[in-house]
Design an enzyme around this catalytic site. Structure first.
Site, mmCIF file in Angstrom:
data_model
loop_
_atom_site.group_PDB
_atom_site.id
_atom_site.type_symbol
_atom_site.label_atom_id
_atom_site.label_comp_id
_atom_site.label_asym_id
_atom_site.label_seq_id
_atom_site.Cartn_x
_atom_site.Cartn_y
_atom_site.Cartn_z
ATOM 1 N N ALA A 1 0.848 -1.189 0.000
ATOM 2 C CA ALA A 1 0.000 0.000 0.000
ATOM 3 C C ALA A 1 0.883 1.237 0.000
ATOM 4 C CB ALA A 1 -0.918 -0.011 1.219
ATOM 5 N N LYS A 2 0.241 2.374 -0.253
ATOM 6 C CA LYS A 2 0.967 3.642 -0.323
ATOM 7 C C LYS A 2 1.761 3.912 0.956
ATOM 8 C CE LYS A 2 -0.595 4.447 -4.357
ATOM 9 N NZ LYS A 2 -1.963 4.897 -4.584
ATOM 10 N N ARG A 3 1.210 3.494 2.116
ATOM 11 C CA ARG A 3 1.889 3.798 3.390
ATOM 12 C C ARG A 3 3.227 3.067 3.499
ATOM 13 N NH1 ARG A 3 -2.302 0.451 4.489
ATOM 14 N NH2 ARG A 3 -1.709 -1.672 5.019
#
Ligand SMILES: [Zn+2]
Length: 307
Positions: A248-250
């Site tokens: 994910a982006k995180r």
């Protein structure tokens, strides 16, 4: 007058087509790009066209579609024909629902989310399946409830499970319930739109993340009721982040933009993704040797490079 959904557009290759169908909710990350590259490789290595579809019924962020198309081109993908947008196609989805309605396969559902969660269930009812609360309401009851809230439309399913064949997973049997055909806000859900659009785009090979495997029996059953041709399914592994969860982006620098900031070009990123598939570093080289039987079976954990 019969309602016809075009099964195969005239301009699709005789071998059919594969596709990539992103939601324009933000930038594509390395995991999305890997699925796109695999979809392209599966399509092109079997002589199929490769088409794109923007799945923007739910989440569309301004500018995201253009950025996604730019990134797909940057990793070397090309595609055939025009890019289709689901938000342009509501009349086609309504027509498919109308066909099912004429066959007596549609009913109104007035349940809220919490009513569905709290409803009594048959002892062996699978988790997450709709319990059938509104299946047999009387006309008087429906009339009364329509005054309370607009109904969703559900499929009157005649099966509780359905088996599909997946190139990587083999035969897969999964739950089919009375799935939603039209939400009560008037938006068609993914399960309906994907089936109608795949047929309309002449798609006969669906390569996508394996998080969608469990909903595939519902979609294949729905396609069969609409008289649409069956497709080859290929559900590929999702890329994991270093926490072991889906990337994910995180997780850090996981987009082409984020990698470029670290001095990693789109060409290098492509080579890295192809390398995770045990393929040589450019798309033409990868296509020349692509063999589904040789794809690695272990998941790829992507460790974003540090700054
Ligand atoms: Zn209901």
């Amino acid at each position: 007058m019969p309602h016809e959904i075009p099964a195969v557009p005239a301009d699709v290759s005789a071998a059919g087509a594969g596709r990539f169908a992103p939601s324009p909710s933000g930038e594509l990350h390395v995991g999305n790009l890997r699925t796109a590259l695999l979809a392209w490789l599966f399509a092109r290595s079997t002589g199929r066209d490769f088409v794109l579809r923007v799945e923007d019924l739910d989440r569309a962020r301004a500018g995201a579609e253009a950025a996604q198309l730019r990134d797909l081109a940057a990793v070397g993908l090309d595609w055939d024909g025009e890019v289709i947008r689901q938000s342009d196609r509501t009349p086609v989805y309504l027509e498919a629902i109308q066909r099912l309605r004429e066959d007596g396969r549609v009913y109104e559902c007035f349940c809220t989310r919490s009513e569905i969660a709290d409803a009594p269930r048959a002892p062996h009812s699978p988790p997450g399946a709709y319990p059938g609360t509104c299946r047999n309401l009387s006309e008087a009851e429906r009339e009364r409830r329509r005054r309370e809230r607009p109904p969703a439309l559900r499929l009157r399913s005649e099966v509780t499970e359905y088996t599909i064949h997946d190139v990587l997973h083999g035969d897969y049997t999964g739950v089919v319930d009375d799935l939603v055909l039209l939400r009560n806000d008037g938006v068609p859900p993914y399960n309906l739109a994907v089936v109608v659009d795949d047929a309309a785009q002449g798609i006969n090979q669906v390569v996508r993340g394996d998080d969608l495997l469990s909903s595939t029996p519902r979609q294949a059953y729905l396609a069969s009721l609409l008289g649409l041709p069956p497709v080859d399914y290929v559900h590929v592994q999702l890329v994991l982040g270093r926490t072991g969860k889906r990337l994910a982006k995180r997780d850090g620098a996981v987009t082409l933009g984020g990698l470029a900031d670290l001095g990693i070009s789109a060409r290098d990123a492509t080579a890295m993704i192809l390398g995770s598939l045990d393929l040589p570093g450019t798309l033409p080289e990868a296509l020349a040797v692509f063999d589904p039987a040789k794809l690695p079976l272990h998941p790829w954990v992507f460790e974003p490079p540090g700054r």
